[in-house]
Write an enzyme that holds these catalytic residues in place. Structure first.
Site, PDB file in Angstrom:
ATOM      1  N   GLN A 241       0.858  -1.192   0.000  1.00  0.00           N
ATOM      2  CA  GLN A 241       0.000   0.000   0.000  1.00  0.00           C
ATOM      3  C   GLN A 241       0.892   1.239   0.000  1.00  0.00           C
ATOM      4  OE1 GLN A 241      -2.405  -2.030   3.511  1.00  0.00           O
ATOM      5  NE2 GLN A 241      -3.233  -0.071   3.066  1.00  0.00           N
TER       6      GLN A 241
ATOM      7  N   ASP B 220       6.317   4.799  -1.010  1.00  0.00           N
ATOM      8  CA  ASP B 220       7.648   5.371  -0.735  1.00  0.00           C
ATOM      9  C   ASP B 220       8.782   4.740  -1.555  1.00  0.00           C
ATOM     10  OD1 ASP B 220       7.522   3.722   2.518  1.00  0.00           O
ATOM     11  OD2 ASP B 220       8.176   2.907   0.602  1.00  0.00           O
TER      12      ASP B 220
ATOM     13  N   HIS C  67      -1.156   1.556  -4.509  1.00  0.00           N
ATOM     14  CA  HIS C  67      -1.510   2.974  -4.424  1.00  0.00           C
ATOM     15  C   HIS C  67      -0.546   3.878  -5.159  1.00  0.00           C
ATOM     16  CE1 HIS C  67      -3.729   1.779  -0.476  1.00  0.00           C
ATOM     17  NE2 HIS C  67      -4.421   1.461  -1.555  1.00  0.00           N
TER      18      HIS C  67
ATOM     19  N   CYS D 191       3.485  19.675 -17.687  1.00  0.00           N
ATOM     20  CA  CYS D 191       4.012  18.655 -18.616  1.00  0.00           C
ATOM     21  C   CYS D 191       4.470  19.375 -19.882  1.00  0.00           C
ATOM     22  CB  CYS D 191       2.847  17.702 -18.925  1.00  0.00           C
ATOM     23  SG  CYS D 191       3.164  16.533 -20.256  1.00  0.00           S
TER      24      CYS D 191
ATOM     25  N   CYS E  88       3.347  18.950 -22.624  1.00  0.00           N
ATOM     26  CA  CYS E  88       2.137  19.245 -23.424  1.00  0.00           C
ATOM     27  C   CYS E  88       1.375  20.430 -22.842  1.00  0.00           C
ATOM     28  CB  CYS E  88       1.213  18.003 -23.453  1.00  0.00           C
ATOM     29  SG  CYS E  88       0.222  17.811 -21.947  1.00  0.00           S
TER      30      CYS E  88
ATOM     31  N   SER F  66      -2.789  -1.296   8.876  1.00  0.00           N
ATOM     32  CA  SER F  66      -3.832  -1.053   9.890  1.00  0.00           C
ATOM     33  C   SER F  66      -5.137  -1.746   9.502  1.00  0.00           C
ATOM     34  CB  SER F  66      -4.085   0.447  10.037  1.00  0.00           C
ATOM     35  OG  SER F  66      -4.442   0.978   8.762  1.00  0.00           O
TER      36      SER F  66
ATOM     37  N   ASN G  69       2.192  -6.841  13.629  1.00  0.00           N
ATOM     38  CA  ASN G  69       1.835  -5.461  13.928  1.00  0.00           C
ATOM     39  C   ASN G  69       1.921  -5.284  15.443  1.00  0.00           C
ATOM     40  OD1 ASN G  69       0.426  -2.997  14.326  1.00  0.00           O
ATOM     41  ND2 ASN G  69      -0.641  -3.314  12.366  1.00  0.00           N
TER      42      ASN G  69
ATOM     43  N   GLU H 254       0.333  -3.348  17.174  1.00  0.00           N
ATOM     44  CA  GLU H 254      -1.033  -3.068  17.686  1.00  0.00           C
ATOM     45  C   GLU H 254      -2.030  -4.053  17.089  1.00  0.00           C
ATOM     46  OE1 GLU H 254       0.578   0.149  19.508  1.00  0.00           O
ATOM     47  OE2 GLU H 254      -1.575  -0.329  19.625  1.00  0.00           O
TER      48      GLU H 254
END
Ligand code: BV8
Ligand code: ZN
Length: 231
Positions: A90, A93, A108, A137, A139, A178, A202, A204
């Site tokens: 997801q 980076d 993503h 751009c 264009c 999460s 995880n 949590e």
């Protein structure tokens, strides 16, 4: 791990936390300073392209100075240990690629790519000098980060690759996610329905902790390298 033929790994912002990249919901998270649900949207961009671009530039600067952590490298080491393998992330980076992962589906998008609103051309971030914000751009169209915003459909072929992997794998690891953002959050449940053994890593609990086969309360950077060593 030893008996599985097909491994799927799903990662969320938590796997980059130990590299120093703020997660969305963590205490030092991106949600604290801004509301990504407001900024990571097309209408925020149409309303205020400069603000949205400055947010992504802020995040790019954060990310370019950090390194992949042992969790990213552990996943790269797993890649060649299975007959079939897919890393579904997801994250935008690019740290998995920098750690050497190759079999990767970026649900993503990627913060290091831009896309032209007019001609759709994809450009590398390095090609774009922000002499003006939002950048243009060749264009003449306006450039946006090549990421999936809230309310936007995920890239179709990448999503079907991820769904396919969740439906066919014997083992799925959900690391640093999460399990709140759809449709990514449904992948571990899809794997469970297909009879895969699903493990969550995880510190949590998450909405799927009670449903997976094993929920390991620990940091990705501690747990994954140990899992790989024992494999
Ligand atoms: C879509 C790119 C439809 C951009 C991202 C109700 C109301 C409104 C909307 C919805 C709704 N219900 C569902 C939706 C749809 C929405 C959604 O799911 N909203 C949620 C918030 C309720 N989803 C969408 O809009 C998606 N699109 O549905 O389109 C459609 C279909 C067809 C045609 C047209 C439209 C698009 C979602 C993608 C959004 N883009 N990112 C950017 O980054 O700028 S999402 C972004 O947030 C991240 O990519 C990531 O996916 C997500 C954050 O989640 P996590 O990665 O899990 O990170 P988080 O910080 O939340 O958690 C970190 C976890 O790590 C924690 O659990 C923590 O405990 C753990 N952790 C911390 N440290 C460690 C650790 N784990 C291990 N080790 C550690 N050391
Ligand atoms: Zn263009």
């Amino acid at each position: 791990m030893r008996s599985s033929r097909f491994l799927t790994v799903l990662t969320g912002a938590g796997i980059s936390a130990e590299s120093g990249v703020p997660t969305f919901r963590g205490k030092d998270g991106l949600w604290r300073k801004f509301n990504p649900q407001e900024l990571a949207t097309m209408d925020a961009f149409m309303r205020n392209p400069r603000l949205v671009w400055e947010w992504y530039e802020y995040r790019r600067k954060l990310i370019q100075d950090v390194q992949p952590n042992p969790a990213h490298y552990a996943i790269k080491d797993l890649e060649d240990g299975f007959e079939e393998f897919l890393l579904v992330t997801q994250n935008i980076d690019g740290l998995h690629q920098r750690a050497g992962s190759r079999k990767i589906a970026e649900l993503h998008g990627n913060i290091w790519r831009n896309r032209c609103l007019r001609c759709g051309r994809i450009s590398d971030h390095k090609e774009v000098y922000l002499r003006e914000i939002p950048p243009k751009c060749a264009c003449g169209g306006t450039l946006r980060p090549d990421v999936v915003w809230f309310g936007e459909a995920l890239p179709q072929e990448i999503l079907s690759q991820a769904l396919q992997a969740a439906q066919s794998c014997n083992l799925l690891l959900s690391v640093g996610a999460s399990a709140l953002v759809q449709p990514a959050a449904s992948l571990p449940l899809l794997a469970l329905r297909n009879g895969a053994f699903v493990v969550e890593i995880n510190p949590e609990p998450t909405p799927i902790s009670e449903r997976v086969n094993e929920s390991i309360r620990g940091k990705a950077g501690d747990v994954l390298p140990r899992l790989v060593k024992r494999q």
